[in-house]
Design a protein around this motif. Sequence first.
Motif, short mmCIF file in Angstrom:
data_model
loop_
_atom_site.label_atom_id
_atom_site.label_comp_id
_atom_site.label_asym_id
_atom_site.label_seq_id
_atom_site.Cartn_x
_atom_site.Cartn_y
_atom_site.Cartn_z
N LEU A 1 -23.50 88.68 27.10
CA LEU A 1 -23.68 87.32 27.25
C LEU A 1 -24.75 86.82 28.28
CD1 LEU A 1 -19.88 85.95 27.41
CD2 LEU A 1 -21.32 86.19 25.28
N CYS B 1 -26.43 81.24 23.56
CA CYS B 1 -25.59 79.83 23.82
C CYS B 1 -26.53 78.54 23.69
CB CYS B 1 -25.18 79.76 25.24
SG CYS B 1 -24.36 78.53 25.88
N TRP C 1 -21.38 79.00 28.26
CA TRP C 1 -20.21 79.99 27.56
C TRP C 1 -18.94 79.41 28.01
CZ3 TRP C 1 -22.39 82.03 23.94
CH2 TRP C 1 -23.45 82.70 23.95
N GLY D 1 -18.73 83.36 31.36
CA GLY D 1 -18.31 83.57 29.86
C GLY D 1 -17.46 84.81 30.05
#
Length: 300
Positions: A86, A131, A140, A203
Amino acid sequence: MRRFPIYLILILALPQCQTKSQKQDSTLTIAAQLTTAQNQAWVNEHLDQVMQASVFVAKNGHQMPYRIFIPDDYRPDESLPLLIHLHGRGERGTDNNPKIYNNIPLFNGPRSIVSPNMQQRYRSIVLVPQCSDTTINEEWAKWVGNTPETPFEGLGEDGSYLMNDTPSSSGAAALELIDYTIDRYHIDKSRVYLTGLSMGGFGTWEFIGRRPELFAAAVPMAGYSDPRTVDRIQSIPIWVFHSNIDQYNPVAGSRHMYQLLTEAGAEVLYTEYDSTTHGDTFQRAWQNEELIPWIYSQQQ
């Protein structure tokens, strides 16, 4: 350790998958161990090509760009680990730009996880969703107080927040994309790994808090977290990274989570860098030669 022949095997075909780079040619699979310089040269030439671009449409209507690495000799009958990365807030968008993965040594360095040398040891599928930035508050994570009018309200000076009952649009889509990838590629469900930096650190804490049964290990870097999730995530091996002078996300949050997880008897590691900037934390963490072996050694 598995031994490999000294000759090279070059395969020029990509697997059948619905991606924008499906028709591109590349020289991807190399059976012999390369020198560090050769491996880096391979990464320099092939990284953006093997990180194939695609778009996932979630049930909530969210169209999520993502990049995915699939070994070019992947067989539908094999069950591989899945590593999810992420990215941070500066990489939000809808353009599926390589910036969502190529600015850290996990992808762009001598131990790039998608390089021939690393795939010999840690053969896996690697997923990097993007994202959205369609609203200023899209992250996130989704916390109490996070709205388009007050995007950062609810973030405590102690590095904590209260997780909202419902995830963000991007968060929900990413979790659905992970489920989709697991099913589509017959992923080894006991070896699904999650890591993220900065906003992706948020996230990482959030995803394991919402879906603790899904992940075999997590590596949150320099993010905020919700201490109320400790009871749900204490069975997941976690390695936390942060800097003691992080200028954006307070280190107190990571310290507190490490303390709570340790008290709960969790398998948790904590690395705190001294006098390291926010961004340098990620660089140093992914240069740690023990990190990738630790991740791939975990299994539910």
